[in-house]
Write an enzyme that holds these catalytic residues in place. Structure first.
Site, short mmCIF file in Angstrom:
data_model
loop_
_atom_site.label_atom_id
_atom_site.label_comp_id
_atom_site.label_asym_id
_atom_site.label_seq_id
_atom_site.Cartn_x
_atom_site.Cartn_y
_atom_site.Cartn_z
N GLY A 127 0.79 -1.22 0.00
CA GLY A 127 0.00 0.00 0.00
C GLY A 127 0.82 1.26 0.00
O GLY A 127 0.25 2.35 -0.01
N CYS A 128 2.13 1.17 0.03
CA CYS A 128 2.96 2.37 0.07
C CYS A 128 3.50 2.62 -1.32
O CYS A 128 4.40 1.93 -1.78
CB CYS A 128 4.10 2.20 1.07
N GLY A 129 2.98 3.64 -1.99
CA GLY A 129 3.38 3.89 -3.36
C GLY A 129 4.51 4.87 -3.50
O GLY A 129 4.95 5.14 -4.60
#
Length: 293
Positions: A127-129
């Site tokens: 979820g960490c872009g």
């Protein structure tokens, strides 16, 4: 030749993990703890390499990896069309802590030089872009502006229709209750494509690749999301020239500012027949319905 995982000739493709596995647990049923099982979404380290150099490592669901590779390259601005990828290999890798996947791509010389000019390495959790970006300015890079007339107009009923269609098409989430989805909806064709992943930005990248490889133009429909809308999702949508982004959850303030700046109609908190329009509302048309007295 661009290969999907299912088309990959390398025998290592058979070692790519399944997108979901069955795990044991104890479940409280009534007033008792009883043995049970549950389907769990898989997380796998996926490395993107371009012309022999690793660009990013993401934790992602090991499914639709060909779409993921092409979509990531598109939304990161490394390529303009799938034709810019000269070759793509999906290669399973054995790691000390489990399995991984390498998405190995080769770009033509001009694209390779552009890539080297903005190379970055990311290593982040699901979820960490934006993890590992070397420059803060890169994290807040401007998105390309859409033309004022991009996408035309959509009847307001298309928003709940898109969200309802997306909810009914989330096969992996129905099993695991642990993944996000991104879908593409047109009033004429309905839900054209849907992709799922443990990471919301990964799901959008996979959708981008599916649309590009399938010959669909994001400008002709609505990108629907099951997550909150953060700034990197608007950056990616702008790269796709998507005129309308609709999401089930709320946007961040930064996402609203960027959507306003690049011309995207941002619709969020879309639940049932209700939703909120945050930017460029001219594309959402509320038809006046006449009723007999």
């Amino acid at each position: 030749m661009i290969c999907d995982p299912g088309d990959e000739k390398d025998e290592s493709a058979a070692d790519i993990p399944a997108p979901a596995v069955t795990i044991s647990c104890l479940a409280r049923r009534g007033e008792r703890l009883v043995p049970s099982v549950r389907a769990a979404a898989e997380e796998t380290a996926v490395a993107f390499s371009f012309n022999g150099s690793t660009h990013a490592v993401m934790m992602a669901t090991p499914a639709d990896l060909g779409d993921f590779a092409v979509g990531f390259a598109l939304t990161e601005g490394l390529i303009e069309t799938p034709a810019d990828v000269l070759s793509l290999e999906v290669i399973a890798a054995r790691l000390g802590s489990g399995a991984g996947v390498e998405l190995r791509m080769w770009l033509p010389e001009g694209r390779a030089k552009a890539y080297q000019a903005r190379r970055r390495t990311m290593a982040g959790p699901t979820g960490c872009g934006l993890c590992g970006i070397e420059s803060l300015e890169e994290a807040l890079r401007p998105a390309p502006a859409l033309a004022p007339n991009a996408g035309g107009g959509f009847d307001s009923s298309a928003i709940p229709a898109a969200m309802a269609a997306l909810a009914g098409a989330q096969a992996l989430n129905a099993r695991t209750r642990a993944v996000h989805a991104a879908g593409f909806f047109t009033p004429e064709a309905g839900l054209v494509a849907v992709r799922e992943d443990v990471g919301r930005h990964n799901a959008l990248d996979k959708l981008a690749g599916a649309l590009a490889r399938g010959g669909w133009r994001a400008a002709d429909g609505i990108v629907a999301l099951t997550s909150r809308v953060s700034i990197e999702l608007i950056q990616k949508a702008a790269r796709l020239n998507a005129p309308v982004v609709a999401a089930i959850s709320a946007p961040t303030a930064a996402a609203v500012r960027l959507a306003e700046a690049c011309g995207i109609t941002l619709v969020a908190v879309a639940r049932g027949d209700e939703f909120e329009i945050f930017t460029h509302p001219h594309r959402i048309i509320e038809r006046t319905r006449n009723h007999d007295a």
